[in-house]
Scaffold this active site. Structure first.
Site, PDB file in Angstrom:
ATOM      1  CD  GLU A 268       9.480 -10.945  20.656  1.00 11.34           C
ATOM      2  OE1 GLU A 268       8.338 -11.350  20.422  1.00 11.34           O
ATOM      3  OE2 GLU A 268       9.766  -9.727  20.692  1.00 11.34           O
ATOM      4  CG  HIS A 329       3.184 -12.443  25.581  1.00 11.98           C
ATOM      5  ND1 HIS A 329       4.483 -12.877  25.497  1.00 11.98           N
ATOM      6  CD2 HIS A 329       3.190 -11.164  25.139  1.00 11.98           C
ATOM      7  CE1 HIS A 329       5.236 -11.894  25.033  1.00 11.98           C
ATOM      8  NE2 HIS A 329       4.475 -10.844  24.805  1.00 11.98           N
TER       9      HIS A 329
HETATM   10  C1  NOJ Z   1       6.802  -8.339  21.160  1.00 13.80           C
HETATM   11  C2  NOJ Z   1       5.918  -8.641  22.326  1.00 13.80           C
HETATM   12  O1  NOJ Z   1       6.105  -9.970  22.715  1.00 13.80           O
HETATM   13  C3  NOJ Z   1       4.506  -8.335  21.898  1.00 13.80           C
HETATM   14  O2  NOJ Z   1       3.573  -8.739  22.864  1.00 13.80           O
HETATM   15  C4  NOJ Z   1       4.391  -6.876  21.601  1.00 13.80           C
HETATM   16  O3  NOJ Z   1       3.110  -6.590  21.099  1.00 13.80           O
HETATM   17  C5  NOJ Z   1       5.441  -6.442  20.585  1.00 13.80           C
HETATM   18  N1  NOJ Z   1       6.730  -6.938  20.896  1.00 13.80           N
HETATM   19  C6  NOJ Z   1       5.553  -4.946  20.546  1.00 13.80           C
HETATM   20  O4  NOJ Z   1       6.190  -4.514  21.713  1.00 13.80           O
END
Ligand code: NOJ
Length: 540
Positions: A268, A329
């Site tokens: 990510e 999400h």
């Molecule tokens: C990325 C995640 O996708 C998100 O939902 C989360 O709030 C942050 N990282 C912190 O872990």
């Protein structure tokens, strides 16, 4: 050089589906989705034609950030089930010839994780250095100007030990210190734990955050900051993210995965394309798929999208396999960004571009962001930010399965409200409706799964103007496909610029044109997209 067909791996040829476990299927009536619920719905996922599911975190967590604050990396939170349920999930997924990808959150733990409890217990605790502790600056000020993603300073003062600790997100999510070799080894053991249980890959949370500037230098101001933006964006995170040393960690994770058979990792990473592609590594030794989020932020017009695709295709290293995402999400759903009609066009785009598509649960039935009354907001991003519209709850509402009271999601009261359209728009009603978006998704996936050109053929841009984008997918020796998408609401002509083309329309945003011959020029309705199987002479 064209790769040989057999070189392609499951995560290149198959479609990935993201499940947000709280909202997918509840099996015990507590209003929160769980692992046995996911198992109940595996046949649906198989019917859809998916290859892999990525499941957002279900580990023990105080749920301050809904599972992204983990207090035990190698167990299952009781609201989601047990390790036995998990093992059954893995078995049942594999029995269906599908794969399972888990969320790995290596950047931070919960403040309730035993590692952090130890770390904060005293300055000389052996785990003190597992987190990022710093003395106060002048007048007890935080050590530098870094901001937390969820608002305010990223430093939390610890009364007991008189130091600050760093948290990129909530203060309940302290960042681990990845400069410490013991931290690395502990997290690699977490990976081994799940890989040994049969997991096929990881989606690595905030990969670009994992290591910070050694000197903790101040971040510079962002001159493009506007008041409606999240406060975090006041600064450019040049010292708190995307540090050169992160690639060494990614390499280590990759080599661990490579010591198992056929495993993969998705990173990510929210970065501009030229930086994003560096996460593939120098010699195919980085992350297999650095998430490409460009369609999440691109302006939805044909020329910008065409430009973005070209930019991305052009930036990929030789060994870099592309991937595409329309929603997740953390972001508004595609339907709420571009409208229900365009979301059908977007589905064709997602599933016919070159590279692995990831579908966010519910997008396949056109679920939209659901208005959540302020008193019912759960998401810390919604609660902490001055702009309440930044809440991520609207995109996390329960899956709409049927027209029953709680949409077939739960027999109890759902943790987040369900869209009022759920009696109309749900899996059951759309399964039998040939005009439904679900039908488009299913047919597109079916087509992709069976046509080498769509699975791994070249991407050849054909035309783009203010309204239309058109491209061909071609793999030598197999049928080629022309995709023509009208990204506007008005009718639009399309005619290939260079040479005439002909074939048969085999798929459309609505079935009306399907089966009709296509000959060179076509006039599409607004919000219309088509896939044309080209005549044989286009194969070469
Ligand atoms: C990325 C995640 O996708 C998100 O939902 C989360 O709030 C942050 N990282 C912190 O872990």
């Amino acid at each position: 050089m064209v790769q040989q067909k057999q070189d392609y791996l499951w995560w290149q040829t198959g479609v990935i589906y993201q499940i947000y476990p709280r909202s997918f299927q509840d099996s015990n009536g507590d209003g929160i989705g769980d692992i046995p619920g996911i198992i109940q719905r595996l046949d649906y996922l198989k019917w859809l034609g998916l290859k892999a599911v990525w499941i957002s975190p279900f580990y023990p967590s105080p749920m301050k950030d809904f599972g992204y604050d983990i207090s035990d990396y190698t167990a299952i939170d009781s609201i989601f089930g047990t390790l036995e349920d998990f093992d059954q999930l893995v078995r049942e997924i594999h029995q269906r010839n599908m794969k399972i990808i888990l969320d790995l959150v290596p950047n931070h733990t919960s403040d309730q994780h035993p590692w952090f409890l130890e770390s904060r217990s005293s300055r000389d605790n052996p785990k003190r250095d597992w987190y990022i502790w710093q003395d106060a600056g002048e007048d007890n000020a935080p050590p530098n100007n870094w901001l937390a993603m969820f608002g305010g300073t990223a430093w939390e003062w610890d009364e007991a030990t008189n130091q600050y600790y760093y948290h990129a997100f909530l203060k309940e999510q302290p960042d681990l210190n990845w400069r410490n070799p013991e931290v690395r080894e502990a997290m690699y053991n977490v990976m081994r734990f799940w890989l040994d249980r049969g997991v096929d890959g990881f989606r690595v949370d905030v990969m670009w955050h994992m290591i910070k500037d050694k000197l903790l230098r101040d971040n510079p101001p962002n001159d493009e900051y506007l008041p409606h933006m999240a406060t975090y964006e006041q600064l450019l995170p040049v010292y708190s993210t995307d540090q050169p040393e992160v690639h060494e960690i990614v390499r280590e994770m990759r080599s661990l995965l490579d010591s198992y058979e056929d495993r993969m990792m998705i990173g990510e990473i929210y970065l501009p394309i030229h930086k994003l592609v560096s996460y593939y590594g120098n010699d195919n030794d980085g992350t297999h798929l650095p998430f490409n989020f460009m369609l999440l932020s691109a302006t939805w017009d044909a020329s910008s999208i065409a430009r973005s695709i070209d930019e991305y295709e052009g930036a990929l290293p030789m060994y870099g396999w592309p991937n595409w995402v329309l929603s997740n999400h953390d972001q508004p759903r595609i339907t709420s960004r571009v409208g229900i009609q365009q979301s059908r066009v977007a589905a064709i785009l997602l599933l016919t571009l070159r590279g692995t598509p990831t579908i966010y649960y519910g997008d396949e039935i056109g679920m939209r962001d659901v208005p959540i009354p302020f008193a019912e907001v759960h998401d810390p991003q919604g609660l902490n930010m001055p702009d309440k519209n930044l809440s991520r709850d609207p995109a996390r509402t329960p899956m709409q399965w049927d027209n029953s009271k709680y949409a077939g999601f739960t027999s109890g009261k759902p943790w987040l409200r369900i869209d009022k359209s759920s009696h109309r728009e749900n899996v059951e009603s759309q399964k039998t409706n040939e005009y439904s978006i679900l039908r488009i998704y299913r047919r597109l996936i079916e087509l992709r799964n069976s046509e080498p050109s769509l699975m791994y053929g070249n991407y050849i841009p054909v035309a783009s103007d203010k309204q239309v984008i058109a491209y061909v997918r071609k793999y030598e020796g197999y049928p080629s496909f022309l995709v023509v998408l009208n990204l506007s609401h008005r009718p639009a002509y399309f005619k290939p610029v260079h040479k005439p083309m002909s074939g048969t329309i085999i798929l459309g945003t609505v079935p009306d044109l399907e089966g009709q011959p296509y000959q060179d020029m076509i006039n599409l309705s607004g919000d219309e997209g088509i896939v044309v199987k080209l005549d044989d002479h286009h194969r070469q």
